[in-house]
Design a protein around this motif. Structure first.
Motif, mmCIF file in Angstrom:
data_model
loop_
_atom_site.group_PDB
_atom_site.id
_atom_site.type_symbol
_atom_site.label_atom_id
_atom_site.label_comp_id
_atom_site.label_asym_id
_atom_site.label_seq_id
_atom_site.Cartn_x
_atom_site.Cartn_y
_atom_site.Cartn_z
ATOM 1 N N PRO A 102 -61.227 -24.008 -33.847
ATOM 2 C CA PRO A 102 -62.114 -22.961 -34.371
ATOM 3 C C PRO A 102 -61.325 -21.711 -34.737
ATOM 4 C CG PRO A 102 -62.380 -23.183 -31.993
ATOM 5 C CD PRO A 102 -61.495 -24.301 -32.425
ATOM 6 N N ILE B 253 -63.004 -26.784 -24.716
ATOM 7 C CA ILE B 253 -63.213 -25.786 -25.769
ATOM 8 C C ILE B 253 -63.368 -24.384 -25.193
ATOM 9 C CG2 ILE B 253 -65.733 -26.035 -25.864
ATOM 10 C CD1 ILE B 253 -65.369 -25.805 -28.977
ATOM 11 N N ALA B 254 -63.819 -24.267 -23.937
ATOM 12 C CA ALA B 254 -63.995 -22.946 -23.313
ATOM 13 C C ALA B 254 -63.512 -23.015 -21.871
ATOM 14 C CB ALA B 254 -65.455 -22.517 -23.364
ATOM 15 N N ILE C 268 -62.010 -18.927 -25.630
ATOM 16 C CA ILE C 268 -62.301 -20.048 -26.521
ATOM 17 C C ILE C 268 -60.981 -20.607 -27.031
ATOM 18 C CG2 ILE C 268 -63.514 -20.802 -28.584
ATOM 19 C CD1 ILE C 268 -65.329 -19.817 -26.277
ATOM 20 N N GLU D 173 -70.567 -25.469 -32.440
ATOM 21 C CA GLU D 173 -70.990 -24.073 -32.505
ATOM 22 C C GLU D 173 -71.733 -23.676 -31.231
ATOM 23 O OE1 GLU D 173 -74.426 -21.930 -35.007
ATOM 24 O OE2 GLU D 173 -72.692 -22.510 -36.236
ATOM 25 N N ILE E 81 -69.329 -23.138 -28.351
ATOM 26 C CA ILE E 81 -68.627 -21.852 -28.435
ATOM 27 C C ILE E 81 -69.555 -20.720 -27.988
ATOM 28 C CG2 ILE E 81 -67.543 -20.203 -30.012
ATOM 29 C CD1 ILE E 81 -66.580 -22.609 -31.651
ATOM 30 N N VAL F 109 -65.122 -17.480 -34.422
ATOM 31 C CA VAL F 109 -65.463 -17.165 -33.028
ATOM 32 C C VAL F 109 -66.009 -15.745 -32.915
ATOM 33 C CG1 VAL F 109 -64.515 -16.811 -30.717
ATOM 34 C CG2 VAL F 109 -63.836 -18.822 -32.043
#
Length: 502
Positions: A307, A112-113, A83, A70, A73, A312
């Motif tokens: 996710p 993840i990003a 994301i 979390e 993100i 998100v």
């Protein structure tokens, strides 16, 4: 450091164009580690916060920390990143004593990003956009302590100690795209970027981002190319730089070092380097491996992370006020011009001022002392404003004593100097030094009479209606009382004694 004399910074930039890449590691403020339930609390006995999973013992299996995902993100969203809808962990294989598993669980080609940016404000108020390549999740290493040498590094040490308490703590690594076009301002851009990133991380509440505690560390990649060319030069990577000032110094030194080597016909070696706080230099660490040397492959013991878009967007909607928006709001609330607000930012005074206001001081008074007396001291000592040995609560108390009429500005400065010198709390200093304002008429009367007697010509002018001349008599009384008289009350007494109405 035994090195040839470096070319000047100006000469380096006259021939070469710097290209930077900044990799910032942020320890997340989770209660447990990235893949196990061990505590992340600082200060525990060495190797007391470990388990079979974070030590990589056979048969142990990792489980992903949901809060860390979390937090990752949130960071990605705040950095204007995309994301990933699906991503996974990989094993980064290398042997080093502080890696108990002999591999680091990280993310490789599926972060993840990714593809974001961060706008940073420079000292002249201009904005520079730093583009973000990726922000990925991984785990921290343990801590090695090298004993017996002169430098604290492995070379020359008699033995090393390993503490695995930190091994497995959640990390986010934020990697910029090549930073081009900064020119001579490259060191300033690097410092401003890390400063802005630190404020952003803190505003999200995902880490304290204390560089002095290793919670945020920066690797400075730098290369030079001849002016007017496009191809990047060979880069060096200065590892684990742990202060804003050091980021700037490391960048500047490497620009000069690269230019010196290239100007003399030498070749830059792709390597890691160590930064030295004492003189701002760097020294060689090890030849830098390429990505393929780490033999990345997908982590077989962890499922991919996917996710949902709903989650998100919920996190996006719940993001707190980010630093740039906050600064604009504060500037409007404080009624400052762009130039004045930039001065506050350049001094690093925003947080001390806010904390002083929170402790009860009016905003204008909080700014006055942090941007005046305390900023002057910071400049004289070459230290950051926030590092001064006085707390916002103590500054707020000084402003309260002034508001109560117990101190004037001159006495308040003396009190602040004493607090900075370690003489105690403001009230204790006032009592010990006898610095309180004198406002009692009986105590002031003799000094007023003496001032009138010694300045008869001025007194006559005042009687004749030139009331503005009273300032000279007030000054004489203030001098006689070593600045401790209540100036307003002194003025009233003088006019009363001379039979003049204000």
């Amino acid at each position: 450091m035994s090195v040839i004399s470096l070319v000047s910074y100006e000469d380096a930039l006259a021939s070469y164009d710097p290209v930077m890449g900044l990799e910032v590691h942020v320890e997340l403020g989770t209660k447990t580690k990235m893949f196990c339930g061990c505590s992340t609390e600082l200060g525990a006995e060495p190797n007391s916060q470990t388990c079979p999973t974070c030590l990589g013992l056979p048969g142990s299996l990792p489980v992903v920390n949901g809060i860390a995902v979390e937090s990752a993100i949130k960071i990605g969203l705040a950095l204007n990143c995309e994301i990933a809808e699906w991503c996974r962990f990989a094993r980064k294989n290398y042997f080093y004593p502080d890696m108990p598993k002999n591999f680091q669980t990280s993310q490789y080609d599926e972060p993840i990003a990714f593809n974001g940016y961060l706008d940073v404000q420079l000292e002249d108020g201009s904005t520079f956009r730093v583009e973000i390549e990726r922000a990925h999740m991984e785990e921290d290493t343990g801590k090695s302590s090298h004993v017996g040498g002169a430098t604290g590094r492995i070379h020359g040490a008699t033995h090393s100690l390993l503490d695995y308490n930190r091994a497995g703590i959640p990390l986010i690594e934020i990697v910029t795209k090549p930073i081009e076009g900064a020119g001579e301002r490259a060191p300033e851009v690097a410092k401003a970027y890390v400063a802005e990133l630190r404020e952003l991380i803190k505003s999200l509440g995902v880490s304290e981002a204390r560089m002095d505690k290793g919670q945020m560390r920066c690797d400075v990649n730098l290369s030079l190319r001849p002016n007017g060319t496009e191809k990047f030069g060979t880069r060096s990577e200065t590892k684990n730089v742990n202060s804003l000032r050091s980021v700037e110094r490391a960048c500047r030194f490497e620009i000069q070092r690269h230019a010196t080597v290239l100007t003399d016909g030498g070749t830059i070696v792709q390597e890691t380097r160590h930064f030295h706080e004492d003189d701002g230099s760097t020294t060689s660490g090890r030849i830098k491996d390429n990505a393929e040397d780490y033999r990345y492959f997908p982590e077989p013991d962890l499922v991919p992370i996917a996710p949902s878009r709903e989650w998100v967007e919920e996190l996006r909607a719940a993001l707190p006020e980010l630093p740039r928006v906050r600064r604009a709001r504060l500037q409007a609330e404080w009624g400052l011009s762009d130039l004045d607000m930039q001065s506050v930012l350049n001094a690093g005074a925003v947080e001390p001022i806010l904390e002083t206001i929170a402790a009860g001081a009016p905003a204008d008074q909080a700014r006055k002392w942090w941007m005046g007396e305390l900023a002057r001291r910071a400049n004289e000592t070459g230290t950051d404003l926030a590092e001064q040995p006085i707390t916002p609560a103590q500054v707020a108390r000084v402003t309260a004593l002034v508001a109560e009429g117990k101190l004037n500005d001159k006495l308040a400065r003396q009190v602040i100097e004493a607090v900075l010198a370690g003489e105690g709390e403001p009230d204790e200093v006032v009592a010990k030094r006898g610095l309180a304002v004198v406002s009692d008429d009986s105590a002031l009367g003799a000094a007023v009479d003496q001032a009138i007697a010694e300045n008869a010509a001025i007194a006559d002018k005042i009687r004749d209606g030139k009331v503005a001349a009273v300032g000279a008599l007030v000054g004489a009384v203030m001098k006689a009382t070593r600045g401790q008289a209540d100036a307003a009350r002194v003025k009233d007494l003088i006019l009363e004694k001379l039979g003049v109405q204000a």
